[in-house]
Design an enzyme around this catalytic site. Structure first.
Site, PDB file in Angstrom:
ATOM      1  N   TYR A  35      -9.942   5.170  10.581  1.00 16.62           N
ATOM      2  CA  TYR A  35     -10.107   5.531   9.416  1.00 16.62           C
ATOM      3  C   TYR A  35     -11.659   6.121   9.055  1.00 16.62           C
ATOM      4  O   TYR A  35     -12.318   5.032   8.984  1.00 16.62           O
ATOM      5  CB  TYR A  35      -9.731   4.631   8.408  1.00 16.62           C
ATOM      6  CG  TYR A  35      -8.240   4.328   8.287  1.00 16.62           C
ATOM      7  CD1 TYR A  35      -7.158   5.035   9.141  1.00 16.62           C
ATOM      8  CD2 TYR A  35      -7.769   3.278   7.852  1.00 16.62           C
ATOM      9  CE1 TYR A  35      -5.959   4.839   9.243  1.00 16.62           C
ATOM     10  CE2 TYR A  35      -6.516   3.101   7.686  1.00 16.62           C
ATOM     11  CZ  TYR A  35      -5.410   3.721   8.349  1.00 16.62           C
ATOM     12  OH  TYR A  35      -3.992   3.618   8.344  1.00 16.62           O
ATOM     13  N   VAL A 208       3.295  14.756  -1.672  1.00 14.83           N
ATOM     14  CA  VAL A 208       3.937  13.443  -2.722  1.00 14.83           C
ATOM     15  C   VAL A 208       5.124  13.874  -3.207  1.00 14.83           C
ATOM     16  O   VAL A 208       5.095  15.050  -3.977  1.00 14.83           O
ATOM     17  CB  VAL A 208       2.770  12.907  -3.463  1.00 14.83           C
ATOM     18  CG1 VAL A 208       3.464  11.967  -4.563  1.00 14.83           C
ATOM     19  CG2 VAL A 208       1.429  12.568  -3.017  1.00 14.83           C
TER      20      VAL A 208
END
Length: 289
Positions: A35, A208
């Protein structure tokens, strides 16, 4: 709280997000060595700098095994990865280490040696996997001294392979295809905690679904109606759909928005009825035979 994008925030903003999470009852903080190329772990430790007392109140989890263009579960890479993770997080130990994605060249005995060394040295307390099916877990567990306690998988109302084949078993439909070897049932049988990543995504980062009335009009109608009933937001209901499942699935929240973090955490307290759970499942485009 997932920490995949926290390096987009300032250190002060990240500190505020962490404390918002703690106040909302969130105490697991999920990382991975990839990450931000490790910068997210460094960012997290800077945000908590000077607050050493918090360390014993939280569960720090990180993942390793993904390298640029390939996967690597070699003993050497696992050990060096953990040393890097600990240094970036500025901690003496990880509560949980996950192997990020299955390595087809994995040597289970070699992984076992790495885990033993990490456990005996106190660098890692518990171990798990991410994106692994039951046979892959069994193959690894056969060589391990430690029990695997977590499997992190993608799950949302709009991405339900973990659920579909069990609902549509023995039917000539796309939903009946068993794409994950009954991972959900296997984890329940073996007391492995499932963690759901991308709980608001429609696919592999395809966007989303909450508020997307163009692609998911029916689902959003139901989300909004139930949100009004329970006096929460549609985001809360999306979380409640996952936490309503008796597998006690933990939701990994990747948001960097404090308000959305609070909304999501509130969803875990909502006791959706069976009828509401199935209504949401069907509204997302799934068949209930």
């Amino acid at each position: 709280m997932g920490n995949m994008r926290i390096n987009n925030l300032s250190v002060k903003e990240t500190e505020g997000l962490i404390y918002t999470a703690l106040e909302a009852g969130i105490n697991v903080f999920d990382h991975a060595d990839i990450y931000g190329g490790g910068s997210c772990e460094e960012h997290f430790s800077k945000a908590l700098s000077g607050n050493e007392s918090i360390r014993e109140k939280i569960i720090l989890q990180s993942k390793c095994g993904i390298r640029k263009g390939y996967y690597d579960f070699s003993k050497e890479h696992i050990l060096s990865s953990v040393d890097g993770i600990l240094q970036r997080l500025d901690t003496d130990y990880l509560d949980i280490l996950l192997l990020h994605r299955p390595d087809p060249l994995m040597e289970p005995d070699e992984v076992a040696e790495a885990f033993d060394q990490l456990h005996h040295s106190g660098k890692v307390r518990y171990f798990g996997v991410s994106n692994h099916n039951p046979t892959q877990i069994e193959l690894l567990q056969k060589s391990l001294t430690q029990k695997l306690v977590v499997n992190q998988m993608q799950l949302s109302i709009a991405h339900t392979p973990l659920i579909d084949s069990g609902v549509s078993l023995n039917m000539n439909t796309d939903n009946a295809v068993n794409r994950d070897s009954s991972t959900l049932e296997y984890c329940r049988l073996n007391d492995i905690t499932l963690q759901a990543w991308s709980p608001f995504q429609t696919g592999f980062f395809d966007g989303v679904f909450v508020g997307d009335n163009e692609r998911f009009p029916e689902l959003n109608k139901v989300l909004e109606r139930l949100a009004k009933k329970y006096d929460v937001t549609p985001t809360s209901i999306a979380v409640a759909w996952i936490t309503r499942h008796p597998a006690n699935i933990q939701v990994v929240l990747g948001t960097t928005n404090a308000a959305r973090l609070q909304e999501s955490a509130a969803g875990s307290e909502i006791p959706l009825t069976r009828q509401e759970w199935f209504e949401l499942y069907a509204a997302a485009g799934n068949m209930v035979p």
